[in-house]
Scaffold this motif. Structure first.
Motif, PDB file in Angstrom:
ATOM      1  N   ARG A 251      -9.986   6.612   9.509  1.00 14.10           N
ATOM      2  CA  ARG A 251      -8.994   5.214  10.305  1.00 14.10           C
ATOM      3  C   ARG A 251      -7.755   5.628  10.900  1.00 14.10           C
ATOM      4  O   ARG A 251      -7.125   6.317  10.234  1.00 14.10           O
ATOM      5  CB  ARG A 251      -8.906   4.111   9.257  1.00 14.10           C
ATOM      6  CG  ARG A 251     -10.125   3.366   9.157  1.00 14.10           C
ATOM      7  CD  ARG A 251     -10.589   2.553  10.273  1.00 14.10           C
ATOM      8  NE  ARG A 251     -11.813   1.646  10.053  1.00 14.10           N
ATOM      9  CZ  ARG A 251     -13.213   2.102  10.014  1.00 14.10           C
ATOM     10  NH1 ARG A 251     -13.455   3.534  10.508  1.00 14.10           N
ATOM     11  NH2 ARG A 251     -14.109   1.224   9.794  1.00 14.10           N
ATOM     12  N   LEU A 253      -4.094   4.217  11.884  1.00 13.06           N
ATOM     13  CA  LEU A 253      -3.315   3.341  11.525  1.00 13.06           C
ATOM     14  C   LEU A 253      -1.951   3.167  12.630  1.00 13.06           C
ATOM     15  O   LEU A 253      -1.687   4.222  13.150  1.00 13.06           O
ATOM     16  CB  LEU A 253      -2.638   3.425  10.178  1.00 13.06           C
ATOM     17  CG  LEU A 253      -3.568   2.782   8.785  1.00 13.06           C
ATOM     18  CD1 LEU A 253      -4.760   3.613   8.812  1.00 13.06           C
ATOM     19  CD2 LEU A 253      -2.784   2.759   7.675  1.00 13.06           C
ATOM     20  N   ASN A 254      -1.812   1.921  12.980  1.00 12.10           N
ATOM     21  CA  ASN A 254      -0.574   1.871  13.879  1.00 12.10           C
ATOM     22  C   ASN A 254       0.624   1.576  13.218  1.00 12.10           C
ATOM     23  O   ASN A 254       0.857   1.027  12.179  1.00 12.10           O
ATOM     24  CB  ASN A 254      -0.831   0.549  14.835  1.00 12.10           C
ATOM     25  CG  ASN A 254      -1.999   0.605  15.776  1.00 12.10           C
ATOM     26  OD1 ASN A 254      -2.134   1.457  16.457  1.00 12.10           O
ATOM     27  ND2 ASN A 254      -2.660  -0.473  15.908  1.00 12.10           N
ATOM     28  N   ASN A 255       1.644   2.640  13.584  1.00 12.87           N
ATOM     29  CA  ASN A 255       2.987   2.666  12.768  1.00 12.87           C
ATOM     30  C   ASN A 255       4.111   2.781  13.979  1.00 12.87           C
ATOM     31  O   ASN A 255       3.738   3.095  15.036  1.00 12.87           O
ATOM     32  CB  ASN A 255       3.088   3.920  11.827  1.00 12.87           C
ATOM     33  CG  ASN A 255       2.775   5.252  12.658  1.00 12.87           C
ATOM     34  OD1 ASN A 255       2.081   5.472  13.658  1.00 12.87           O
ATOM     35  ND2 ASN A 255       3.709   6.245  12.310  1.00 12.87           N
ATOM     36  N   TYR A 261       3.586   5.333   6.925  1.00 10.73           N
ATOM     37  CA  TYR A 261       2.589   4.308   6.986  1.00 10.73           C
ATOM     38  C   TYR A 261       3.206   3.034   6.666  1.00 10.73           C
ATOM     39  O   TYR A 261       3.728   2.609   5.909  1.00 10.73           O
ATOM     40  CB  TYR A 261       1.809   4.526   5.629  1.00 10.73           C
ATOM     41  CG  TYR A 261       0.812   5.974   6.039  1.00 10.73           C
ATOM     42  CD1 TYR A 261      -0.639   5.792   6.357  1.00 10.73           C
ATOM     43  CD2 TYR A 261       1.080   7.193   6.122  1.00 10.73           C
ATOM     44  CE1 TYR A 261      -1.703   6.665   6.610  1.00 10.73           C
ATOM     45  CE2 TYR A 261       0.351   8.373   6.376  1.00 10.73           C
ATOM     46  CZ  TYR A 261      -1.053   7.847   6.784  1.00 10.73           C
ATOM     47  OH  TYR A 261      -1.847   9.107   6.926  1.00 10.73           O
ATOM     48  N   ASN A 264       1.384  -2.778   4.503  1.00  5.57           N
ATOM     49  CA  ASN A 264       0.281  -3.767   4.366  1.00  5.57           C
ATOM     50  C   ASN A 264      -1.055  -3.418   4.872  1.00  5.57           C
ATOM     51  O   ASN A 264      -2.003  -3.364   4.152  1.00  5.57           O
ATOM     52  CB  ASN A 264       0.793  -4.916   5.012  1.00  5.57           C
ATOM     53  CG  ASN A 264       1.892  -5.814   4.647  1.00  5.57           C
ATOM     54  OD1 ASN A 264       2.059  -5.660   3.256  1.00  5.57           O
ATOM     55  ND2 ASN A 264       2.513  -6.564   5.081  1.00  5.57           N
ATOM     56  N   GLU A 265      -1.006  -2.501   6.031  1.00  2.00           N
ATOM     57  CA  GLU A 265      -2.327  -2.189   6.476  1.00  2.00           C
ATOM     58  C   GLU A 265      -2.878  -0.870   5.758  1.00  2.00           C
ATOM     59  O   GLU A 265      -4.107  -0.898   5.476  1.00  2.00           O
ATOM     60  CB  GLU A 265      -2.101  -1.628   7.937  1.00  2.00           C
ATOM     61  CG  GLU A 265      -3.246  -1.081   8.588  1.00  2.00           C
ATOM     62  CD  GLU A 265      -3.418  -0.878  10.132  1.00  2.00           C
ATOM     63  OE1 GLU A 265      -3.959  -0.443  10.815  1.00  2.00           O
ATOM     64  OE2 GLU A 265      -2.012  -0.913  10.720  1.00  2.00           O
ATOM     65  N   SER A 268      -4.548  -2.642   2.736  1.00  2.00           N
ATOM     66  CA  SER A 268      -5.671  -3.326   3.061  1.00  2.00           C
ATOM     67  C   SER A 268      -6.848  -2.262   3.496  1.00  2.00           C
ATOM     68  O   SER A 268      -7.942  -2.669   2.928  1.00  2.00           O
ATOM     69  CB  SER A 268      -5.301  -4.092   4.367  1.00  2.00           C
ATOM     70  OG  SER A 268      -6.442  -4.582   5.010  1.00  2.00           O
ATOM     71  N   GLN A 269      -6.606  -1.254   4.219  1.00  2.00           N
ATOM     72  CA  GLN A 269      -7.742  -0.184   4.420  1.00  2.00           C
ATOM     73  C   GLN A 269      -7.926   0.264   3.119  1.00  2.00           C
ATOM     74  O   GLN A 269      -9.261   0.709   2.869  1.00  2.00           O
ATOM     75  CB  GLN A 269      -7.044   0.975   5.057  1.00  2.00           C
ATOM     76  CG  GLN A 269      -6.763   0.737   6.750  1.00  2.00           C
ATOM     77  CD  GLN A 269      -8.158   0.374   7.554  1.00  2.00           C
ATOM     78  OE1 GLN A 269      -9.074   1.022   7.098  1.00  2.00           O
ATOM     79  NE2 GLN A 269      -7.753  -0.281   8.558  1.00  2.00           N
TER      80      GLN A 269
END
Length: 279
Positions: A251, A253-255, A261, A264-265, A268-269
């Protein structure tokens, strides 16, 4: 007649005396500085010295604070980072205990001196890099096995979250038959640093080792990340698909801040993947 003899020859050399009295000290070793900081800022009940082979290391241990224990998470930062690395490791170290995990954050050695090689030819670069990394991987392997022995003192599964080059080198170590293995592995922005001419081959080796490992793997990286991380991530996903690797998930992730990082995301991942593989 007044004596005007030049007395500069007998005057004290203040510059020399100052240098003699206050010599310039060399900079403190980066790894040693991290250790000193951890011992200074953390309580003794969190700082746990660890002997691995002939070397002394520092770990930060936190016990779970929820009703039930799920197991142990071993946190391995990048070789230029500390056990309280704010990019992801420190957040996980402080948050996972409330989710039922005991955490052991490792303070690794610094990036090996002289790596990557400055030799002129690719052949010499390969030889020197291999020599340098052999010692580093041996020390990292001894450290990891020592931490695994500590993790076995707790109930539940053992999960490793490794970052950067140390994540890639740990995959190399885990591909060896005599290495202890956790139950699952999470990689954060992992890749193999090397000389320009060797980067493709070294990262291809990393991708192949990752695809062949039997460990469940969650492979995370960022939209704004190291350029090598971003460029080599598709290769790992492709090789995992070719080898039909089970329990592999990648995955992005948007940062907003490069290398950091989104907390929260990230959590969650990790939780979603663990549930998907039955934990």
């Amino acid at each position: 007649m007044t004596d005007k003899t030049d007395k500069t020859d007998t005057a004290p050399d203040t510059a020399t005396d100052a240098t003699t009295d206050s010599p310039i000290k060399p900079p403190i070793n980066h790894t040693k500085q991290h250790k000193q900081d951890l011992q200074h800022y953390f309580n003794d009940n969190q700082v746990t010295p660890l002997l691995a082979g002939p070397n002394d290391y520092i770990t930060l241990v936190q016990k779970y604070t929820s009703a039930n224990s799920k197991g142990v998470v071993i946190l391995l930062p990048e070789w230029q980072q500390g056990a309280t690395n704010p990019k992801a490791i420190n957040f996980l170290r402080n948050t996972l205990p409330s989710k039922g995990w005991n955490t052991i954050a490792i303070q690794p050695e610094n990036k090996p001196e002289g790596f990557p090689s400055t030799a002129i030819t690719s052949e010499d670069q390969i030889k020197e890099n291999e020599l340098i990394l052999t010692e580093y991987k041996r020390n990292l392997g001894e450290l990891f096995n020592a931490v695994m022995n500590t993790a076995k003192e707790y109930s539940g599964i053992v999960l490793v979250i490794a970052q950067g080059n140390n994540g890639a080198l740990l995959v190399d170590i885990l591909s060896q038959t005599d290495s202890q293995r956790p139950n699952a592995l999470i990689l954060l922005s992992s890749y193999r640093q090397s000389n320009d001419q060797l980067i493709d081959a070294d990262n291809e080796t990393f991708s192949r080792q990752l695809a062949l490992t039997e460990l469940p793997v969650l492979d995370l990286y960022l939209k704004h990340d190291n350029s090598l991380v971003i460029s080599k991530a598709p290769q790992r996903k492709l090789m995992a698909a070719q080898e039909m690797k089970t329990y592999y998930r990648q995955r992005q992730l948007n940062n907003t801040i490069t290398g950091y990082y989104p907390e929260n995301e990230l959590l969650s991942q990790i939780n979603g993947w663990l549930k998907a593989i039955g934990w």
